[in-house]
Design a protein around this motif. Structure first.
Motif, PDB file in Angstrom:
ATOM      1  N   ALA A  50       0.828  -1.211   0.000  1.00 48.83           N
ATOM      2  CA  ALA A  50       0.000   0.000   0.000  1.00 48.83           C
ATOM      3  C   ALA A  50       0.857   1.254   0.000  1.00 48.83           C
ATOM      4  CB  ALA A  50      -0.909  -0.011   1.225  1.00 48.83           C
ATOM      5  N   THR A  51       1.967   1.223   0.737  1.00 46.95           N
ATOM      6  CA  THR A  51       2.854   2.385   0.779  1.00 46.95           C
ATOM      7  C   THR A  51       3.505   2.623  -0.578  1.00 46.95           C
ATOM      8  OG1 THR A  51       3.335   1.901   3.107  1.00 46.95           O
ATOM      9  CG2 THR A  51       4.813   3.418   1.981  1.00 46.95           C
ATOM     10  N   VAL A  52       3.954   1.542  -1.212  1.00 41.26           N
ATOM     11  CA  VAL A  52       4.566   1.667  -2.531  1.00 41.26           C
ATOM     12  C   VAL A  52       3.541   2.186  -3.537  1.00 41.26           C
ATOM     13  CG1 VAL A  52       5.564   0.384  -4.449  1.00 41.26           C
ATOM     14  CG2 VAL A  52       6.292  -0.106  -2.107  1.00 41.26           C
ATOM     15  N   ARG A  53       2.340   1.628  -3.504  1.00 35.22           N
ATOM     16  CA  ARG A  53       1.288   2.053  -4.434  1.00 35.22           C
ATOM     17  C   ARG A  53       0.972   3.541  -4.245  1.00 35.22           C
ATOM     18  NH1 ARG A  53      -1.622  -1.877  -3.550  1.00 35.22           N
ATOM     19  NH2 ARG A  53      -2.920  -1.037  -1.872  1.00 35.22           N
ATOM     20  N   THR A  58       1.100   8.803  -6.343  1.00 33.02           N
ATOM     21  CA  THR A  58       1.207  10.220  -6.003  1.00 33.02           C
ATOM     22  C   THR A  58       2.207  10.921  -6.909  1.00 33.02           C
ATOM     23  OG1 THR A  58       0.640   9.779  -3.695  1.00 33.02           O
ATOM     24  CG2 THR A  58       1.733  11.856  -4.164  1.00 33.02           C
ATOM     25  N   PHE A  59       3.366  10.297  -7.125  1.00 30.22           N
ATOM     26  CA  PHE A  59       4.373  10.920  -7.982  1.00 30.22           C
ATOM     27  C   PHE A  59       3.858  11.079  -9.400  1.00 30.22           C
ATOM     28  CE2 PHE A  59       7.701  10.453 -11.174  1.00 30.22           C
ATOM     29  CZ  PHE A  59       8.477  11.562 -10.884  1.00 30.22           C
ATOM     30  N   LEU A  60       3.273  10.028  -9.967  1.00 27.96           N
ATOM     31  CA  LEU A  60       2.810  10.084 -11.349  1.00 27.96           C
ATOM     32  C   LEU A  60       1.634  11.039 -11.497  1.00 27.96           C
ATOM     33  CD1 LEU A  60       3.077   6.310 -12.325  1.00 27.96           C
ATOM     34  CD2 LEU A  60       4.599   8.183 -13.007  1.00 27.96           C
ATOM     35  N   GLU A  81       5.135  12.246   1.564  1.00 22.46           N
ATOM     36  CA  GLU A  81       6.006  12.005   2.719  1.00 22.46           C
ATOM     37  C   GLU A  81       5.217  11.758   4.001  1.00 22.46           C
ATOM     38  OE1 GLU A  81       6.479  14.408   0.599  1.00 22.46           O
ATOM     39  OE2 GLU A  81       8.524  14.235  -0.207  1.00 22.46           O
ATOM     40  N   ALA A  82       3.973  12.227   4.092  1.00 14.41           N
ATOM     41  CA  ALA A  82       3.202  12.040   5.323  1.00 14.41           C
ATOM     42  C   ALA A  82       3.039  10.555   5.632  1.00 14.41           C
ATOM     43  CB  ALA A  82       1.838  12.720   5.190  1.00 14.41           C
ATOM     44  N   LEU A  83       2.614   9.770   4.644  1.00 16.61           N
ATOM     45  CA  LEU A  83       2.473   8.334   4.853  1.00 16.61           C
ATOM     46  C   LEU A  83       3.836   7.689   5.036  1.00 16.61           C
ATOM     47  CD1 LEU A  83       0.704   5.813   5.017  1.00 16.61           C
ATOM     48  CD2 LEU A  83       0.917   5.598   2.523  1.00 16.61           C
ATOM     49  N   PHE A  84       4.831   8.144   4.286  1.00 17.15           N
ATOM     50  CA  PHE A  84       6.178   7.587   4.428  1.00 17.15           C
ATOM     51  C   PHE A  84       6.703   7.782   5.853  1.00 17.15           C
ATOM     52  CE2 PHE A  84       6.994   8.373  -0.362  1.00 17.15           C
ATOM     53  CZ  PHE A  84       6.336   7.193  -0.662  1.00 17.15           C
ATOM     54  N   ALA A  89       8.176   5.453  11.113  1.00 16.04           N
ATOM     55  CA  ALA A  89       8.100   5.355  12.569  1.00 16.04           C
ATOM     56  C   ALA A  89       7.615   3.969  12.986  1.00 16.04           C
ATOM     57  CB  ALA A  89       7.161   6.434  13.112  1.00 16.04           C
ATOM     58  N   GLN A  90       6.665   3.422  12.230  1.00 16.39           N
ATOM     59  CA  GLN A  90       6.160   2.089  12.540  1.00 16.39           C
ATOM     60  C   GLN A  90       7.244   1.045  12.343  1.00 16.39           C
ATOM     61  OE1 GLN A  90       2.652   1.082  10.324  1.00 16.39           O
ATOM     62  NE2 GLN A  90       2.585  -1.025  11.079  1.00 16.39           N
ATOM     63  N   ARG A  91       8.005   1.157  11.246  1.00 14.73           N
ATOM     64  CA  ARG A  91       9.088   0.202  10.999  1.00 14.73           C
ATOM     65  C   ARG A  91      10.149   0.274  12.112  1.00 14.73           C
ATOM     66  NH1 ARG A  91       5.855  -0.753   7.134  1.00 14.73           N
ATOM     67  NH2 ARG A  91       4.953  -1.750   8.988  1.00 14.73           N
ATOM     68  N   ALA A  92      10.429   1.480  12.594  1.00 13.91           N
ATOM     69  CA  ALA A  92      11.393   1.621  13.696  1.00 13.91           C
ATOM     70  C   ALA A  92      10.889   0.903  14.937  1.00 13.91           C
ATOM     71  CB  ALA A  92      11.643   3.098  13.987  1.00 13.91           C
ATOM     72  N   ALA A  93       9.603   1.070  15.246  1.00  9.76           N
ATOM     73  CA  ALA A  93       9.026   0.419  16.423  1.00  9.76           C
ATOM     74  C   ALA A  93       9.037  -1.089  16.277  1.00  9.76           C
ATOM     75  CB  ALA A  93       7.600   0.918  16.646  1.00  9.76           C
TER      76      ALA A  93
END
Length: 417
Positions: A50-53, A58-60, A81-84, A89-93
């Motif tokens: 979902a993050t990649v999508r 968004t970029f395109l 960047e908001a979702l990123f 932060a979730q990946r760090a946790a």
């Protein structure tokens, strides 16, 4: 940055393939990243996909809508960047390594560029160059935002972890043992615990510095604590429970401590001092840590008061001195024997050095940097003022007991000139 009509058209054409590109990344290209294959399937298929999508679309979409001139006030531009940041932060946790997270973003940008290249038609090379530049600029912002969010969350987690460890040490030193056995996991499964006590050491003084010199700037104290922690961790082969401040500190090492002198040298090097006194006492288990800490602190005090050489000290090293320093019915009278020289720290310091050097006048003179005759004169003056003769066996024992009891009362240190 505004894009040409050709670049916007290329981006719009690729937008229809965004979902396919996201699946290609999450379940294809990313699998080759070190550590990615071991991630949970639901994380790959749901969150990462979902993050990649979101990032690709968004970029395109923003590229397809980018006109040459600003269109004036309108809807806010979507900020990927908001979702990123949230995901970082979730990946760090969750404990994902930062390098894996950043690699996934960089690989994603590379795959997106390949998608753009695959859909570029003859004559659209300039449009591809435009979109490539936009992609690089977007990736710069993304990597910065992701790194900052990850490190902020990691710092918060680490701060909480360190705070819990310090609180555990405080409780154990106060005699309070946590009811949850899991809280004691940092002590290992050895059963016994070596309680190490360190004096207040001025950090960063360099070779030739001595204990007790310098000031204790908070930043310098934290730097010294960090170096001490690293030295202790290397010795134990694990993260050692510690509690340091400007007054000194405690360390709880699992199991019996071996080669203590080597450890003392490593700790001295870590603090940047020439010599370091420290002491250790062994506790049978967590419940004995408080008593062991008190014993080690007393051993350290006595070893320094008696002029013992630098190094790691145990109770067996100062058994007689330890007993002589215990308060009793005769303590006040023995302590009062020094009253005649109470205002002569030069004499008291000389006597202390004399006892520490095995009552050798030449060794004492060398230690103090004076002539042997000066030592004789000071000892004679001390005897005249106190009635104690530290050159005799009985006089030396009484003098030592009086000095130790005087130190117990918190008297100022003697400074021979």
């Amino acid at each position: 940055m505004p894009l040409s009509a050709a670049a916007r058209a290329l981006a719009a054409r690729c937008l229809a393939t965004a979902n396919e590109a996201a699946r290609r990344m999450a379940r294809g290209d990313f699998e080759h990243l070190p550590g990615y294959a071991g991630l949970p399937d639901d994380m790959k298929d749901v969150e990462i996909a979902a993050t990649v999508r979101h990032g690709v679309r968004t970029f395109l979409r923003q590229a397809a809508d980018a006109a040459r001139e600003p269109a004036g006030p309108g809807p806010a531009v979507e900020e990927p960047e908001a979702l990123f940041r949230e995901r970082a932060a979730q990946r760090a946790a969750e404990g994902m390594p930062l390098d894996l997270l950043l690699r996934s973003h960089l690989r994603g940008a590379a795959v997106l560029w390949e998608v753009l290249r695959e859909h570029t038609r003859p004559g659209e090379e300039a449009a591809l160059v435009e979109l490539s530049g936009a992609l690089l600029r977007a990736q710069e912002h993304t990597v910065a935002a992701v790194t900052r969010a990850y490190l902020d969350e990691h710092a918060a987690l680490a701060g909480g972890h360190r705070a819990r460890r310090r609180a555990l040490v405080r409780d154990l030193l106060a005699g309070m043992v946590p009811a949850d056995p899991a809280a004691l996991a940092p002590l290992g499964r050895h059963g016994s615990v070596s309680v190490l006590v360190l004096p207040a050491v001025p950090p960063g003084r360099g070779e030739g510095a001595e204990e007790g010199e310098g000031t204790h700037d908070p930043v310098a104290v934290r730097r010294a604590a960090h170096r001490l922690q690293a030295a202790l961790d290397r010795t134990a082969g694990s993260d050692v429970l510690t509690l340091f401040d400007e007054r000194g500190g405690h360390a709880l090492l699992p199991g019996p401590l071996r080669d203590g002198d080597a450890l003392a040298r490593r700790l001295a090097d870590a603090c940047g001092v020439a010599e370091l006194h420290c002491a250790v006492a062994e506790a049978d288990g967590p419940g004995g840590i408080a008593a062991a800490a008190r014993t080690a602190a007393e051993v350290l005090r006595i070893a320094r008061a008696c002029g013992r050489p630098a190094g790691l000290h145990r109770l067996d090293d100062v058994l007689l001195e330890y007993q002589l320093s215990r308060p009793g019915e005769s303590s006040a009278r023995i302590r009062a024997l020094l009253d005649g020289a109470a205002d002569r720290p030069d004499l008291l310091g000389t006597v202390r050095a004399h006892l520490a050097q095995g009552r050798s006048r030449r060794a004492t003179a060398h230690r103090l940097g004076v002539h042997p005759n000066t030592v004789d004169n000071r000892l004679a003056r001390f005897t005249a003022l106190t009635g104690l003769d530290p050159t005799t066996d009985r006089g030396a024992a009484l003098t030592l007991a009086a000095l130790l009891l005087r130190d117990t009362d918190g008297a100022a240190p003697d400074t021979p000139a």
